[in-house]
Every structure is written in structure tokens, then in C-alpha cells.
Design an enzyme around this catalytic site. Structure first.
Site, PDB file in Angstrom:
ATOM      1  N   ARG A 115      45.533  37.253  45.360  1.00  0.00           N
ATOM      2  CA  ARG A 115      46.635  38.019  44.739  1.00  0.00           C
ATOM      3  C   ARG A 115      47.318  38.809  45.846  1.00  0.00           C
ATOM      4  O   ARG A 115      46.692  39.618  46.528  1.00  0.00           O
ATOM      5  CB  ARG A 115      46.086  38.963  43.666  1.00  0.00           C
ATOM      6  CG  ARG A 115      47.078  40.019  43.135  1.00  0.00           C
ATOM      7  CD  ARG A 115      48.247  39.364  42.431  1.00  0.00           C
ATOM      8  NE  ARG A 115      49.016  40.314  41.630  1.00  0.00           N
ATOM      9  CZ  ARG A 115      50.028  41.054  42.065  1.00  0.00           C
ATOM     10  NH1 ARG A 115      50.414  40.961  43.334  1.00  0.00           N
ATOM     11  NH2 ARG A 115      50.659  41.864  41.251  1.00  0.00           N
ATOM     12  N   ASP A 124      55.091  42.777  42.879  1.00  0.00           N
ATOM     13  CA  ASP A 124      55.008  42.293  41.501  1.00  0.00           C
ATOM     14  C   ASP A 124      56.146  41.304  41.285  1.00  0.00           C
ATOM     15  O   ASP A 124      57.315  41.646  41.507  1.00  0.00           O
ATOM     16  CB  ASP A 124      55.115  43.460  40.528  1.00  0.00           C
ATOM     17  CG  ASP A 124      54.468  43.174  39.186  1.00  0.00           C
ATOM     18  OD1 ASP A 124      53.813  42.124  39.069  1.00  0.00           O
ATOM     19  OD2 ASP A 124      54.600  44.005  38.274  1.00  0.00           O
ATOM     20  N   GLU A 174      57.433  37.370  35.686  1.00  0.00           N
ATOM     21  CA  GLU A 174      56.365  36.718  34.938  1.00  0.00           C
ATOM     22  C   GLU A 174      56.760  35.314  34.490  1.00  0.00           C
ATOM     23  O   GLU A 174      57.857  35.104  33.954  1.00  0.00           O
ATOM     24  CB  GLU A 174      56.005  37.545  33.705  1.00  0.00           C
ATOM     25  CG  GLU A 174      55.284  38.839  34.010  1.00  0.00           C
ATOM     26  CD  GLU A 174      53.865  38.588  34.472  1.00  0.00           C
ATOM     27  OE1 GLU A 174      53.074  38.013  33.705  1.00  0.00           O
ATOM     28  OE2 GLU A 174      53.543  38.976  35.619  1.00  0.00           O
ATOM     29  N   ARG A 229      40.699  37.656  40.910  1.00  0.00           N
ATOM     30  CA  ARG A 229      41.437  37.275  42.110  1.00  0.00           C
ATOM     31  C   ARG A 229      41.133  38.252  43.243  1.00  0.00           C
ATOM     32  O   ARG A 229      40.778  39.403  43.003  1.00  0.00           O
ATOM     33  CB  ARG A 229      42.939  37.247  41.817  1.00  0.00           C
ATOM     34  CG  ARG A 229      43.328  36.306  40.688  1.00  0.00           C
ATOM     35  CD  ARG A 229      44.797  36.436  40.315  1.00  0.00           C
ATOM     36  NE  ARG A 229      45.135  37.784  39.881  1.00  0.00           N
ATOM     37  CZ  ARG A 229      46.313  38.139  39.381  1.00  0.00           C
ATOM     38  NH1 ARG A 229      47.273  37.231  39.258  1.00  0.00           N
ATOM     39  NH2 ARG A 229      46.545  39.384  39.007  1.00  0.00           N
TER      40      ARG A 229
END
Length: 295
Positions: free
Chosen positions: A128, A133, A136, A176
Site C-alpha cells: 500500500r 489516497d 476509489e 497490506r
């Protein structure tokens, strides 16, 4: 063929007198050492050699097969590892094949990274990318966020099948490995300089936002640098900011659906609580048979 310049006293296969004297003195000194001391010295030398060899192997040559091989001491040391990206599933994580030691490149290439999916099963780390971010993708019945496909395509183009460096920091709630990821330096040897931060490159392209939740990691660059690069991408309208900064961020997108899921759960709970209320039929005291035993 020129003759080897042996000392003058070397003839008929016998060593010269100087060498014979050295050998004799060495044997005398060795015989003077007590046997227990000699045995203890040999044991200590063997132990030191074994421990040193084990450390060198574990640190530089042992391959981390998968996430289960990453132990707490690796996280505590924030160890850097090198490997190849074998797949990119989402815009902020990927699969990583650890390539320790040497033998992965020409002219000393005798170790290969598997190219078939079944050969990579349980052989990679799920990384990760720290500090960012991404939009999605469609998961668990939720629609994909705008620009998620473009963000994923950019990341695949940049790192898929290429070598990257990962600093292993911790394990997240999904198992992760949260890692600071850097690209190899373009010109200088890898041992002389560190490459660019992958997170900052993604922010610069405008395909991610700065991750600001608890436990966020930004490496040596710091949060301020991440926010500065993100604001530059917004001002230049790059990537997901092409239509301005009013676009919904990944954190806002996830928060909105989390609130919707919470509201749906409350409605279901209210309905289920009503259906669980006791009724005359559920008490078993209806009809003449129930009245008979209720007296």
C-alpha cells in the site's frame, strides 16, 4: 615459459630452510596451547562465522516470499527492499516481488522473476503506497469514483514490470504492507543516490490526494511537501483536477458511502426489532391448549 623465481635453497621438491624454520616454530607454538583452549577457540571462531553468515544471508540474500515473512523486527527497522512490480490492482497499491542480493541482472543474471500468474501465487508482497489516497474503484457494489480508471492506468504505465524500492513501515487493516516507495535513480547508480518518491510523482500528476488520516506516513519529505505538490497540481488542473478543485476527494467519497451504509443499517435494525417483539402467537398461550396450561 619463464621459470618461477623460487628461493635458491629450493631444490628436489624440499622447502628452503627459512620456510622449514617457520613451520617448525608454528608447530611448536601450536603444541604449547592447551587442548581445551584450542577447542574453545575453534568453537568461538565457528560460532562467529555461523552467526555472521546467517546475518548476511537474512539481511541481503533471503527473499521475503509474502506478507507473512515480514516480521515485526523488519517494521521496527523500517527496512528497505528492492523488487519488481508484478501487478497493479488499484491506484494506490500493487504486488511486489522481492529481489534481494544479486543475480537478477546481466551479466550475472541467474535468478528470474516468474512471469506466470500461478507461479506468483503467495510469492509477492501486497504493498500500500504510503501518504496518498487514490480515487476509489468499484468495490462491494459501490460504483467507481470518477477518474479511478485514469489513475490506475497512469500507475500501471509508470511501475508495472519495473524495479522499485520499498521501505516497509507497517501492516494495515487489510493485511497490506504500508510502504514508502521510490523509483530507481535515472542516471546515477542505485547505491549512490535514491530515486524519486512515487507518492509525490502521483500527486504531481494529479491522480491522488494527500492521505491525512491517523497513522499517515510521508517519509523524509514530510506532510507539508505532499500538500504543496498537491496544491500545485490543483492550480495547474492536472489529472482529476482538470475541471477545478470542486471534485469529490477519495476521502469524501468513502465517507459519503460509509454514512449511507450506516443509515441503511439503522433502518434494518429498526425493522428487525419490530419483528422480534413478542406476539400472542409467539408466547404459545393462544387457543384452548394455551389457556389450559396458563391457569
Amino acid at each position: 615459459m619463464p621459470a618461477i623465481p623460487w628461493p635458491a635453497g629450493w631444490n628436489k621438491g624440499e622447502p628452503p630452510e627459512e620456510i622449514q624454520g617457520l613451520i617448525s616454530r608454528a608447530q611448536t607454538n601450536l603444541n604449547a596451547i592447551p587442548i581445551p583452549v584450542l577447542a574453545l577457540s575453534a568453537f568461538a571462531l565457528g560460532s562467529i562465522t555461523t552467526v555472521s553468515g546467517t546475518f548476511v544471508y537474512r539481511r541481503y540474500f533471503r527473499r521475503l516470499q509474502n506478507g507473512d515473512w515480514v516480521t515485526p523486527d523488519v517494521f521496527a527497522k523500517k527496512r528497505w527492499v528492492k523488487g519488481m512490480v508484478t501487478s497493479v490492482g488499484d491506484s494506490d497499491n500493487f504486488r511486489f516481488y522481492h529481489m534481494p542480493g544479486f543475480g537478477w541482472r546481466w551479466p550475472l543474471k541467474f535468478r528470474l522473476v516468474p512471469s506466470v500468474a500461478k507461479d506468483l501465487k503467495d510469492k509477492t508482497l501486497h504493498i500500500r503506497i504510503a501518504g496518498v489516497d487514490a480515487p476509489e474503484a468499484a468495490h462491494f457494489g459501490k460504483p467507481a469514483q470518477p477518474y479511478s480508471e485514469e489513475s490506475l492506468a497512469w500507475l500501471r504505465k509508470e511501475i508495472l514490470g519495473k524495479t522499485v524500492y520499498c521501505q516497509l513501515l507497517r501492516r494495515d487493516q487489510y493485511g497490506r504492507i504500508v510502504s514508502i516507495v521510490t523509483l530507481p535513480p535515472r542516471f546515477l547508480p542505485e547505491s549512490w543516490a535514491s530515486g524519486k518518491s512515487l507518492s509525490l510523482e502521483m500527486l504531481k500528476a494529479g491522480w491522488v490526494t494527500t492521505y491525512e488520516q491517523a497513522g499517515a506516513e510521508y517519509g523524509k519529505w514530510g506532510k507539508e511537501e505532499f500538500l504543496r505538490v498537491e496544491n500545485e497540481a490543483k492550480a495547474a488542473r492536472r489529472g482529476m483536477w482538470v475541471n477545478g478543485t470542486t471534485a469529490e476527494s477519495p476521502s469524501e467519497f468513502k465517507r459519503r458511502y460509509a454514512q449511507a451504509d450506516s443509515s441503511d443499517t439503522k433502518v434494518v435494525d429498526k425493522r428487525s426489532s419490530k419483528t422480534n417483539e413478542k406476539t400472542p402467537a409467539s408466547t404459545g398461550k393462544t387457543g384452548w391448549f394455551g389457556r389450559l396450561f396458563s391457569k
